[in-house]
Design a protein around this motif. Structure first.
Motif, mmCIF file in Angstrom:
data_model
loop_
_atom_site.group_PDB
_atom_site.id
_atom_site.type_symbol
_atom_site.label_atom_id
_atom_site.label_comp_id
_atom_site.label_asym_id
_atom_site.label_seq_id
_atom_site.Cartn_x
_atom_site.Cartn_y
_atom_site.Cartn_z
ATOM 1 N N GLY A 3 -2.075 -8.215 -2.546
ATOM 2 C CA GLY A 3 -3.164 -7.242 -2.600
ATOM 3 C C GLY A 3 -2.935 -6.170 -1.553
ATOM 4 N N THR A 4 -3.950 -5.381 -1.301
ATOM 5 C CA THR A 4 -3.864 -4.358 -0.259
ATOM 6 C C THR A 4 -3.889 -5.037 1.109
ATOM 7 O OG1 THR A 4 -6.261 -4.118 -0.063
ATOM 8 C CG2 THR A 4 -5.141 -2.780 -1.752
ATOM 9 N N ARG B 77 5.783 3.766 0.966
ATOM 10 C CA ARG B 77 5.325 2.468 0.483
ATOM 11 C C ARG B 77 5.443 1.442 1.622
ATOM 12 N NH1 ARG B 77 2.416 0.152 -3.255
ATOM 13 N NH2 ARG B 77 3.377 1.467 -4.875
ATOM 14 N N ASN C 213 6.544 -3.791 -12.505
ATOM 15 C CA ASN C 213 6.152 -3.245 -11.217
ATOM 16 C C ASN C 213 6.118 -4.335 -10.146
ATOM 17 O OD1 ASN C 213 3.890 -4.695 -11.950
ATOM 18 N ND2 ASN C 213 2.636 -2.909 -12.405
ATOM 19 N N ASP D 269 3.782 3.070 -12.788
ATOM 20 C CA ASP D 269 2.517 2.330 -12.949
ATOM 21 C C ASP D 269 2.561 1.088 -12.059
ATOM 22 O OD1 ASP D 269 0.285 0.947 -13.673
ATOM 23 O OD2 ASP D 269 0.752 0.807 -15.804
ATOM 24 N N GLN D 270 1.848 1.157 -10.926
ATOM 25 C CA GLN D 270 1.809 0.021 -10.012
ATOM 26 C C GLN D 270 0.456 -0.690 -10.037
ATOM 27 O OE1 GLN D 270 4.107 -1.450 -8.271
ATOM 28 N NE2 GLN D 270 5.796 -0.050 -8.661
ATOM 29 N N SER D 271 -0.424 -0.284 -10.921
ATOM 30 C CA SER D 271 -1.763 -0.875 -10.936
ATOM 31 C C SER D 271 -1.977 -1.887 -12.065
ATOM 32 C CB SER D 271 -2.823 0.225 -11.064
ATOM 33 O OG SER D 271 -2.655 0.945 -12.275
ATOM 34 N N THR D 272 -1.140 -1.848 -13.109
ATOM 35 C CA THR D 272 -1.339 -2.735 -14.249
ATOM 36 C C THR D 272 -0.916 -4.154 -13.909
ATOM 37 O OG1 THR D 272 -1.034 -0.961 -15.853
ATOM 38 C CG2 THR D 272 -0.705 -3.202 -16.637
ATOM 39 N N PHE D 273 -1.826 -5.087 -14.119
ATOM 40 C CA PHE D 273 -1.534 -6.495 -13.846
ATOM 41 C C PHE D 273 -0.946 -7.123 -15.110
ATOM 42 C CE2 PHE D 273 -2.617 -11.004 -13.241
ATOM 43 C CZ PHE D 273 -2.134 -11.185 -11.954
ATOM 44 N N LEU E 225 3.538 -5.901 -8.918
ATOM 45 C CA LEU E 225 2.658 -6.994 -9.321
ATOM 46 C C LEU E 225 3.369 -7.975 -10.250
ATOM 47 C CD1 LEU E 225 -0.717 -5.142 -9.978
ATOM 48 C CD2 LEU E 225 -0.365 -7.014 -8.350
ATOM 49 N N GLN F 109 0.853 -1.188 0.000
ATOM 50 C CA GLN F 109 0.000 0.000 0.000
ATOM 51 C C GLN F 109 0.890 1.241 0.000
ATOM 52 O OE1 GLN F 109 -3.748 0.475 2.572
ATOM 53 N NE2 GLN F 109 -2.213 1.531 3.786
ATOM 54 N N LYS F 110 0.498 2.235 -0.777
ATOM 55 C CA LYS F 110 1.267 3.473 -0.813
ATOM 56 C C LYS F 110 0.406 4.615 -0.306
ATOM 57 C CE LYS F 110 4.338 6.165 -3.795
ATOM 58 N NZ LYS F 110 4.840 6.360 -5.176
#
Length: 361
Positions: A204-205, A79, A183, A161-165, A185, A73-74
């Motif tokens: 995950g979070t 982080r 990243n 970009d830390q959200s792209t799977f 992930l 989580q950031k």
């Protein structure tokens, strides 16, 4: 005494530059002190949050973990990275010492893997040098480990970009290749693929990881243990959240394991409102290779298909023929006759076959 006083005076005057050097060899060459060499090596080993992640995962793997949970989580520029595993664990007396250089449990098992040499006793030291905070929150022999690291993104970079799977895509050669930014992930996904069959990895979070731990713990513990297990000091850390008695208790247990969450989120977990995570290999398979919708034509007379259970037309017809043969001696013995084809019904519990009959005049 005079020599010690002189050494202290020189250190005060010359400052850190002298402390970094063990010997001046002349012509611009020096021999670094071991502490300075270690510090420089740590800066080389850890250059990003992604580097920290892979070292934490490798440590959990080497501890024999079968299940590894990474919460990330950031908040602002900070982080949070927390790894919880069911591996061999660390004795309490060593919770701080494992972050010292050259401390390792792998005296005879240092090895190379996809990410380089592992087992030098430098991974956790390198993490502690480059992180704002790094600590073993909870760990005990045979019960697993909860280890948390906090970094400052202004000092230690990470992919924007830390959200792209990541996804698999077919190349022109016909081979499949993983695509997506390098990243956290993707780093975790590559590790999970490399060790599929040896361990399961979930990420995950903190709230999602807490929900997953609670769900898996609840599925593995009896109602009696959950009701009267207390703090569960003899249980693996990956199961203990299932002993929470109320939202406040769950929130407190999560905080102690490096999973900060509010009582409101804890209530949602207890109510089953937050779905548990899939392990990463399953998630990659589902997202990269989704099941194609069925184009099968409906089977006449096959009603109410069960989810995931489908009868091909030829199979349905084979059932009808088989039933017709079995019914021949029955209808003759009871003076009956078939009144049409057998009707096939499929639901979640059974395949039902109905044979319409009528009495012979």
């Amino acid at each position: 005494m005079a020599d010690e006083a002189l050494t202290e005076f020189i250190d005060d005057v010359c400052g850190e530059s002298r402390l970094r050097v063990e010997a001046d060899l002349g012509d611009g060459f020096v021999r670094l002190r071991s502490s300075e060499a270690e510090r420089r090596q740590a800066a080389q080993d850890i250059r990003s949050s992604e580097d920290i992640v892979i070292e934490l995962l490798r440590n959990a793997r080497d501890a024999g973990a079968r299940h590894i949970f990474l919460a990330t989580q950031k908040v602002g520029e900070r982080r949070l990275l927390t790894v919880i595993d069911d591996g061999a664990g660390i004795p309490e007396a060593l919770h701080e010492r494992v972050f010292e250089p050259r401390v390792t449990s792998k005296l005879d098992s240092a090895h190379m893997d996809k990410w380089g040499m592992h087992g030098r006793g430098m991974a956790l030291f390198s993490i502690s040098v480059n992180a704002e905070e790094a600590s073993v929150l909870q760990s005990a022999p045979n019960l697993g480990t909860c280890l948390s690291v906090t970094t400052d993104a202004t000092r230690l970079g990470e992919k924007t970009d830390q959200s792209t799977f990541p996804r698999f895509e077919r190349e022109s050669s016909g081979a499949w290749a993983m695509r997506g930014p390098k990243n956290i992930l993707r780093t975790t996904a590559e590790f999970a693929l490399e060790h599929r069959g040896d361990c399961e990895v979930f990420t995950g979070t903190p709230v999602e990881v807490a929900a997953t731990l609670y769900d898996r713990g609840a599925a593995s513990l009896s109602p009696a243990v959950r009701a009267f297990g207390g703090q569960g000091l003899d249980l693996s850390f990956v199961k203990r959240l299932a002993l929470a008695s109320d939202p406040a208790d769950l929130s407190e247990r999560c905080e102690a394991m490096g999973l900060p969450l509010s009582e409101r989120s804890a209530r949602r977990i207890l109510d089953g409102a937050i779905a548990p995570l899939e392990n990463l290999t399953d998630r990659m398979a589902n997202e990269s290779f989704p099941a194609a919708p069925s184009r099968e034509k409906p089977v006449p007379g096959a009603r109410g298909r069960a989810r995931g259970l489908k009868l091909a037309p030829e199979d349905a017809e084979a059932l009808r023929r088989g039933v017709a043969r079995l019914m021949e001696p029955i209808v003759e013995g009871y003076y009956l006759e078939a009144a049409g084809q057998a009707d096939i019904s499929v639901n979640a519990e059974a395949i039902r076959i109905t044979v319409p009959i009528r009495r012979m005049p």
